[in-house]
Write a protein that holds these residues in place. Structure first.
Motif, PDB file in Angstrom:
ATOM      1  N   ASP A 124      42.003  20.713  27.259  1.00 10.48           N
ATOM      2  CA  ASP A 124      41.276  20.625  28.533  1.00 10.48           C
ATOM      3  C   ASP A 124      41.288  22.005  29.210  1.00 10.48           C
ATOM      4  OD1 ASP A 124      41.464  18.003  27.807  1.00 10.48           O
ATOM      5  OD2 ASP A 124      42.514  17.337  29.607  1.00 10.48           O
ATOM      6  N   GLY A 125      40.181  22.390  29.803  1.00 10.72           N
ATOM      7  CA  GLY A 125      40.115  23.627  30.590  1.00 10.72           C
ATOM      8  C   GLY A 125      40.331  24.895  29.777  1.00 10.72           C
ATOM      9  N   SER A 126      39.991  24.876  28.485  1.00  8.70           N
ATOM     10  CA  SER A 126      40.262  26.030  27.615  1.00  8.70           C
ATOM     11  C   SER A 126      39.342  27.226  27.867  1.00  8.70           C
ATOM     12  CB  SER A 126      40.086  25.647  26.142  1.00  8.70           C
ATOM     13  OG  SER A 126      41.108  24.797  25.717  1.00  8.70           O
ATOM     14  N   ASP A 128      36.437  29.517  30.319  1.00 10.34           N
ATOM     15  CA  ASP A 128      35.823  29.737  31.637  1.00 10.34           C
ATOM     16  C   ASP A 128      34.350  30.101  31.526  1.00 10.34           C
ATOM     17  OD1 ASP A 128      36.852  32.029  30.557  1.00 10.34           O
ATOM     18  OD2 ASP A 128      37.863  32.707  32.363  1.00 10.34           O
ATOM     19  N   ASP A 147      37.172  25.189  32.430  1.00  7.15           N
ATOM     20  CA  ASP A 147      38.235  25.308  33.436  1.00  7.15           C
ATOM     21  C   ASP A 147      37.632  25.269  34.844  1.00  7.15           C
ATOM     22  OD1 ASP A 147      40.791  25.614  34.322  1.00  7.15           O
ATOM     23  OD2 ASP A 147      40.998  27.718  33.716  1.00  7.15           O
ATOM     24  N   SER A 148      38.453  24.939  35.848  1.00  6.42           N
ATOM     25  CA  SER A 148      37.978  24.967  37.240  1.00  6.42           C
ATOM     26  C   SER A 148      37.497  26.374  37.569  1.00  6.42           C
ATOM     27  CB  SER A 148      39.101  24.608  38.199  1.00  6.42           C
ATOM     28  OG  SER A 148      39.540  23.327  37.913  1.00  6.42           O
TER      29      SER A 148
END
Ligand SMILES: C[S@@+](CC[C@H](N)C(=O)[O-])C[C@H]1O[C@@H](n2cnc3c(N)ncnc32)[C@H](O)[C@@H]1O
Length: 199
Positions: A124-126, A128, A147-148
């Motif tokens: 998860d979130g790997s 950008d 990612d956020s």
């Protein structure tokens, strides 16, 4: 559109609405792109990736970027060339496409893997930045691996005439439901691009 292109459009329209039907189409679509891999680049015109280049200009440099449905790796190489410090991964279900991508790439910052966008082998979130050039989106996986604060870039070389095409309204609706915002649309060459940021 020829028969293969019409099939790709049909699969796109069905899978965007019903991702659970993807296993029905995975085999035939993979075979189609395996067959096309050796001649894929000769079928693209020089401006095919103008929308990708225009969209990349609007983005900050990412740490890790993923190009999904990378084909022969054109978009992955554009990302690496625009952001020389970024680690770039390109994935595709077609082994032949991945072979062609590896042959065409000499950058140490790019690696290619065979993987299915429906279920990606990343935490998860790997990433950008995630790019999709003329590729069917799997929205749940996109929301999981970005990612956020990260960005999604969709590009369609021929705009709405591209065989694998998803209209911006659909992209916006699907992504807004999954935590994306700050949407942007742009045109370049004959194509279009769509950007979204994960909140
Ligand atoms: C229209 S081609 C685009 C290739 C490249 N992005 C370009 O614009 O030149 C679509 C690519 O997506 C790949 N593909 C289709 N469905 C996929 C999936 N579920 N996971 C990974 N790759 C997929 C195909 O094998 C093909 O190489």
């Amino acid at each position: 559109m020829n028969v293969g292109q019409r099939f790709a459009r049909l699969v796109t329209d069905i899978v965007v609405r019903r991702p659970s039907l993807w296993p029905v189409f995975r085999g035939p679509l993979r075979q189609q792109f395996d067959r096309l891999a050796p001649s894929w680049d000769s079928m693209r015109d020089a401006r095919a990736f103008a929308p990708v280049e225009a969209a990349l200009e609007r983005l900050p440099s990412p740490r890790r970027a993923l190009d999904i449905g990378t084909g022969t790796g054109s978009v992955a190489r554009l990302v690496a060339s625009r952001f020389p410090d970024t680690e770039v991964v390109g994935v595709d279900i077609s082994e032949r496409m991945i072979e062609e991508a590896r042959r065409r790439t000499d950058s140490q910052h790019i690696r290619y893997d065979v993987a299915d966008a429906e279920r990606l082998p990343f935490d998860d979130g790997s990433f950008d930045l995630v790019t999709l050039g003329n590729m069917i989106p799997f929205f749940d996986e996109l929301a999981r691996i970005v990612d956020s604060g990260g960005n999604l870039l969709f590009a369609f070389s021929g705009g709405p005439a591209t065989p694998i095409y998803v209209a911006p309204g659909r992209l916006r609706d699907e992504l807004a439901r999954r935590g994306f915002s700050e949407f942007a649309e742009l045109s370049a060459g004959r194509g279009t691009a769509f950007l979204a940021t994960k909140s």
